[in-house]
Design a protein around this motif. Structure first.
Motif, PDB file in Angstrom:
ATOM      1  N   TYR A  33       0.857  -1.187   0.000  1.00 55.59           N
ATOM      2  CA  TYR A  33       0.000   0.000   0.000  1.00 55.59           C
ATOM      3  C   TYR A  33       0.888   1.229   0.000  1.00 55.59           C
ATOM      4  CZ  TYR A  33      -3.292   3.602   1.321  1.00 55.59           C
ATOM      5  OH  TYR A  33      -4.041   4.746   1.320  1.00 55.59           O
ATOM      6  N   GLN A  34       0.528   2.160  -0.837  1.00 54.57           N
ATOM      7  CA  GLN A  34       1.225   3.434  -0.843  1.00 54.57           C
ATOM      8  C   GLN A  34       0.181   4.516  -1.049  1.00 54.57           C
ATOM      9  OE1 GLN A  34       4.440   3.690  -3.593  1.00 54.57           O
ATOM     10  NE2 GLN A  34       5.027   5.721  -2.939  1.00 54.57           N
ATOM     11  N   GLY A  35       0.025   5.418  -0.089  1.00 55.56           N
ATOM     12  CA  GLY A  35      -0.983   6.458  -0.188  1.00 55.56           C
ATOM     13  C   GLY A  35      -1.136   7.203   1.114  1.00 55.56           C
ATOM     14  N   LEU A  36      -2.221   7.961   1.214  1.00 58.07           N
ATOM     15  CA  LEU A  36      -2.473   8.770   2.401  1.00 58.07           C
ATOM     16  C   LEU A  36      -3.128   7.945   3.499  1.00 58.07           C
ATOM     17  CD1 LEU A  36      -3.889  11.981   0.713  1.00 58.07           C
ATOM     18  CD2 LEU A  36      -1.593  11.618   1.590  1.00 58.07           C
ATOM     19  N   VAL A  37      -2.735   8.198   4.735  1.00 52.83           N
ATOM     20  CA  VAL A  37      -3.335   7.543   5.892  1.00 52.83           C
ATOM     21  C   VAL A  37      -3.587   8.596   6.974  1.00 52.83           C
ATOM     22  CG1 VAL A  37      -2.319   5.275   5.474  1.00 52.83           C
ATOM     23  CG2 VAL A  37      -1.092   6.930   6.868  1.00 52.83           C
ATOM     24  N   VAL A  38      -4.521   8.315   7.874  1.00 54.21           N
ATOM     25  CA  VAL A  38      -4.770   9.143   9.049  1.00 54.21           C
ATOM     26  C   VAL A  38      -4.723   8.242  10.276  1.00 54.21           C
ATOM     27  CG1 VAL A  38      -6.128  10.921   7.896  1.00 54.21           C
ATOM     28  CG2 VAL A  38      -7.271   8.916   8.778  1.00 54.21           C
ATOM     29  N   PRO A  39      -4.310   8.789  11.428  1.00 53.67           N
ATOM     30  CA  PRO A  39      -4.290   7.959  12.631  1.00 53.67           C
ATOM     31  C   PRO A  39      -5.697   7.570  13.055  1.00 53.67           C
ATOM     32  CG  PRO A  39      -3.450  10.170  13.070  1.00 53.67           C
ATOM     33  CD  PRO A  39      -3.788  10.115  11.638  1.00 53.67           C
ATOM     34  N   LYS A  40      -5.868   6.302  13.389  1.00 54.48           N
ATOM     35  CA  LYS A  40      -7.184   5.811  13.808  1.00 54.48           C
ATOM     36  C   LYS A  40      -7.277   5.714  15.322  1.00 54.48           C
ATOM     37  CE  LYS A  40     -10.435   2.135  12.836  1.00 54.48           C
ATOM     38  NZ  LYS A  40     -10.652   0.895  12.129  1.00 54.48           N
ATOM     39  N   ASN A  41      -6.309   5.070  15.948  1.00 57.64           N
ATOM     40  CA  ASN A  41      -6.283   5.020  17.410  1.00 57.64           C
ATOM     41  C   ASN A  41      -4.866   4.751  17.887  1.00 57.64           C
ATOM     42  OD1 ASN A  41      -5.919   2.316  16.950  1.00 57.64           O
ATOM     43  ND2 ASN A  41      -7.855   1.676  17.804  1.00 57.64           N
ATOM     44  N   ILE A  42      -4.643   5.030  19.166  1.00 51.47           N
ATOM     45  CA  ILE A  42      -3.334   4.851  19.775  1.00 51.47           C
ATOM     46  C   ILE A  42      -3.507   3.949  20.988  1.00 51.47           C
ATOM     47  CG2 ILE A  42      -1.443   6.017  20.970  1.00 51.47           C
ATOM     48  CD1 ILE A  42      -1.986   8.462  19.304  1.00 51.47           C
ATOM     49  N   ASN A  43      -2.684   2.927  21.072  1.00 50.82           N
ATOM     50  CA  ASN A  43      -2.713   2.019  22.219  1.00 50.82           C
ATOM     51  C   ASN A  43      -1.567   2.379  23.156  1.00 50.82           C
ATOM     52  OD1 ASN A  43      -4.863   0.558  21.178  1.00 50.82           O
ATOM     53  ND2 ASN A  43      -3.514  -0.722  19.950  1.00 50.82           N
ATOM     54  N   TRP A  44      -1.913   2.630  24.408  1.00 46.85           N
ATOM     55  CA  TRP A  44      -0.930   3.005  25.409  1.00 46.85           C
ATOM     56  C   TRP A  44      -0.557   1.796  26.248  1.00 46.85           C
ATOM     57  CZ3 TRP A  44       1.073   7.674  24.835  1.00 46.85           C
ATOM     58  CH2 TRP A  44       0.333   8.638  24.146  1.00 46.85           C
ATOM     59  N   HIS A  45       0.633   1.811  26.767  1.00 45.23           N
ATOM     60  CA  HIS A  45       1.086   0.751  27.662  1.00 45.23           C
ATOM     61  C   HIS A  45       0.204   0.777  28.908  1.00 45.23           C
ATOM     62  CE1 HIS A  45       3.634  -1.471  30.445  1.00 45.23           C
ATOM     63  NE2 HIS A  45       4.220  -1.980  29.371  1.00 45.23           N
ATOM     64  N   PRO A  46      -0.286  -0.381  29.385  1.00 41.34           N
ATOM     65  CA  PRO A  46      -1.235  -0.380  30.502  1.00 41.34           C
ATOM     66  C   PRO A  46      -0.649   0.119  31.827  1.00 41.34           C
ATOM     67  CG  PRO A  46      -0.655  -2.620  29.891  1.00 41.34           C
ATOM     68  CD  PRO A  46      -0.039  -1.721  28.871  1.00 41.34           C
ATOM     69  N   VAL A  47       0.661   0.010  32.017  1.00 40.96           N
ATOM     70  CA  VAL A  47       1.262   0.438  33.278  1.00 40.96           C
ATOM     71  C   VAL A  47       1.970   1.781  33.111  1.00 40.96           C
ATOM     72  CG1 VAL A  47       2.915  -0.155  35.086  1.00 40.96           C
ATOM     73  CG2 VAL A  47       1.523  -1.940  34.031  1.00 40.96           C
ATOM     74  N   LYS A  48       2.823   1.863  32.105  1.00 39.53           N
ATOM     75  CA  LYS A  48       3.547   3.107  31.834  1.00 39.53           C
ATOM     76  C   LYS A  48       2.727   3.909  30.833  1.00 39.53           C
ATOM     77  CE  LYS A  48       7.868   0.585  32.020  1.00 39.53           C
ATOM     78  NZ  LYS A  48       9.033   0.227  31.211  1.00 39.53           N
ATOM     79  N   SER A  49       1.941   4.826  31.327  1.00 37.05           N
ATOM     80  CA  SER A  49       0.979   5.493  30.453  1.00 37.05           C
ATOM     81  C   SER A  49       1.617   6.425  29.430  1.00 37.05           C
ATOM     82  CB  SER A  49      -0.042   6.262  31.285  1.00 37.05           C
ATOM     83  OG  SER A  49       0.603   7.286  31.988  1.00 37.05           O
ATOM     84  N   ILE A  50       2.901   6.749  29.568  1.00 34.83           N
ATOM     85  CA  ILE A  50       3.509   7.597  28.547  1.00 34.83           C
ATOM     86  C   ILE A  50       4.105   6.773  27.407  1.00 34.83           C
ATOM     87  CG2 ILE A  50       4.098   9.630  29.851  1.00 34.83           C
ATOM     88  CD1 ILE A  50       6.733   8.745  30.406  1.00 34.83           C
ATOM     89  N   ASP A  51       4.126   5.463  27.546  1.00 34.05           N
ATOM     90  CA  ASP A  51       4.680   4.626  26.483  1.00 34.05           C
ATOM     91  C   ASP A  51       3.585   4.205  25.515  1.00 34.05           C
ATOM     92  OD1 ASP A  51       7.147   4.809  27.611  1.00 34.05           O
ATOM     93  OD2 ASP A  51       7.105   2.838  28.566  1.00 34.05           O
ATOM     94  N   CYS A  52       3.713   4.648  24.295  1.00 45.14           N
ATOM     95  CA  CYS A  52       2.789   4.256  23.234  1.00 45.14           C
ATOM     96  C   CYS A  52       3.395   3.037  22.544  1.00 45.14           C
ATOM     97  CB  CYS A  52       2.627   5.419  22.257  1.00 45.14           C
ATOM     98  SG  CYS A  52       1.827   4.961  20.747  1.00 45.14           S
ATOM     99  N   PHE A  53       2.654   1.948  22.452  1.00 43.54           N
ATOM    100  CA  PHE A  53       3.242   0.787  21.815  1.00 43.54           C
ATOM    101  C   PHE A  53       2.596   0.429  20.485  1.00 43.54           C
ATOM    102  CE2 PHE A  53       0.215  -1.025  24.820  1.00 43.54           C
ATOM    103  CZ  PHE A  53      -0.465  -1.942  24.053  1.00 43.54           C
ATOM    104  N   CYS A  54       1.532   1.121  20.091  1.00 43.38           N
ATOM    105  CA  CYS A  54       0.928   0.828  18.792  1.00 43.38           C
ATOM    106  C   CYS A  54       0.083   2.012  18.319  1.00 43.38           C
ATOM    107  CB  CYS A  54       0.049  -0.421  18.881  1.00 43.38           C
ATOM    108  SG  CYS A  54      -0.720  -0.862  17.331  1.00 43.38           S
ATOM    109  N   ILE A  55       0.311   2.435  17.092  1.00 43.66           N
ATOM    110  CA  ILE A  55      -0.531   3.443  16.463  1.00 43.66           C
ATOM    111  C   ILE A  55      -1.124   2.809  15.218  1.00 43.66           C
ATOM    112  CG2 ILE A  55      -0.642   5.711  15.380  1.00 43.66           C
ATOM    113  CD1 ILE A  55       1.783   6.515  16.992  1.00 43.66           C
TER     114      ILE A  55
END
Length: 175
Positions: A33-55
Motif C-alpha cells: 500500500y502506498q498512499g495517504l493515511v490518518v491515525p485511527k487510534n493509539i494504544n498506550w502501555h497499561p502500566v507506563k501510560s507515557i509509552d505508546c506501543f501501537c498506532i
C-alpha cells in the motif's frame, strides 16, 4: 497516584494526513500500500501510560473516506444556562462521522453552536457548524434531524430555582 499526561506530540493542532508506504518483507518488489493515511487510534502501555506501543492508521481517500471527529462547544457565553457555573452540556455523540473533500485540511473537531441553549435543551444535528469542504456522512444523514442527538444541557437544581426566582421577580416588577 494519577498517571502522567500523554506526551505533547499526541495532542496536535489538527489531524494530519500522512503519506505512508507499507512494505512486506516477503520478496515482494512492489509495496502493498502506498498512499495517504490518518491515525485511527493509539494504544498506550497499561502500566507506563507515557509509552505508546501501537498506532493504527487507516487509509484516507479525500472525498470518500469517513472520518470520526470529536465535538467542541462554542459560544457558551451566549447561552443563559451555560453561562452559570451549575450547568454544562453532556455529549451523547462523542464522535461525528464526516467526509472531508479533497484539498481541504482535516479539522481537529466539529463545532457545536450553543447560542441560546437553556437547561434540558437537546442539542441536535442542526447546531453543528461544518467548515467549508466538510460534510456529514451518509450514516448521519439517513437519520432524521430530530433523532440525531449530539448532546443535552443539564443543570443543577440551584440554577432552576434561581431562574424561577428571577422570573417571579420580573413579574413582580411588571405589576
Amino acid at each position: 497516584k494519577t498517571p502522567p499526561p500523554p506526551p505533547k506530540w499526541y495532542k496536535t493542532e489538527e489531524m494530519e494526513e500522512y503519506n505512508a508506504r507499507l512494505e512486506a518483507h516477503y520478496n515482494h518488489q512492489e509495496p502493498l500500500y502506498q498512499g495517504l493515511v490518518v491515525p485511527k487510534n493509539i494504544n498506550w502501555h497499561p502500566v507506563k501510560s507515557i509509552d505508546c506501543f501501537c498506532i493504527n492508521y487507516t487509509p484516507y481517500h479525500p472525498g470518500r473516506t469517513m472520518l470520526q471527529l470529536g465535538v467542541e462547544y462554542i459560544n457558551q457565553e451566549d447561552s443563559p444556562a451555560l453561562r452559570s457555573d451549575s450547568c454544562f452540556p453532556i455529549t451523547v455523540q462523542r464522535k461525528i462521522n464526516v467526509v472531508v473533500e479533497e484539498g481541504v485540511s482535516i479539522p481537529n473537531a466539529i463545532e457545536v453552536d450553543c447560542t441560546g441553549l437553556n437547561v434540558k435543551d437537546v442539542i441536535r444535528r442542526d447546531r453543528l457548524v461544518l467548515p467549508d469542504g466538510v460534510r456529514l456522512d451518509k450514516s448521519v444523514l439517513k437519520r432524521e434531524s430530530k433523532n440525531y442527538v449530539v448532546g443535552v444541557v443539564v443543570g443543577s437544581r440551584r440554577y432552576l430555582l434561581e431562574e424561577k426566582d428571577a422570573g417571579a421577580a420580573a413579574e413582580a416588577e411588571a405589576e
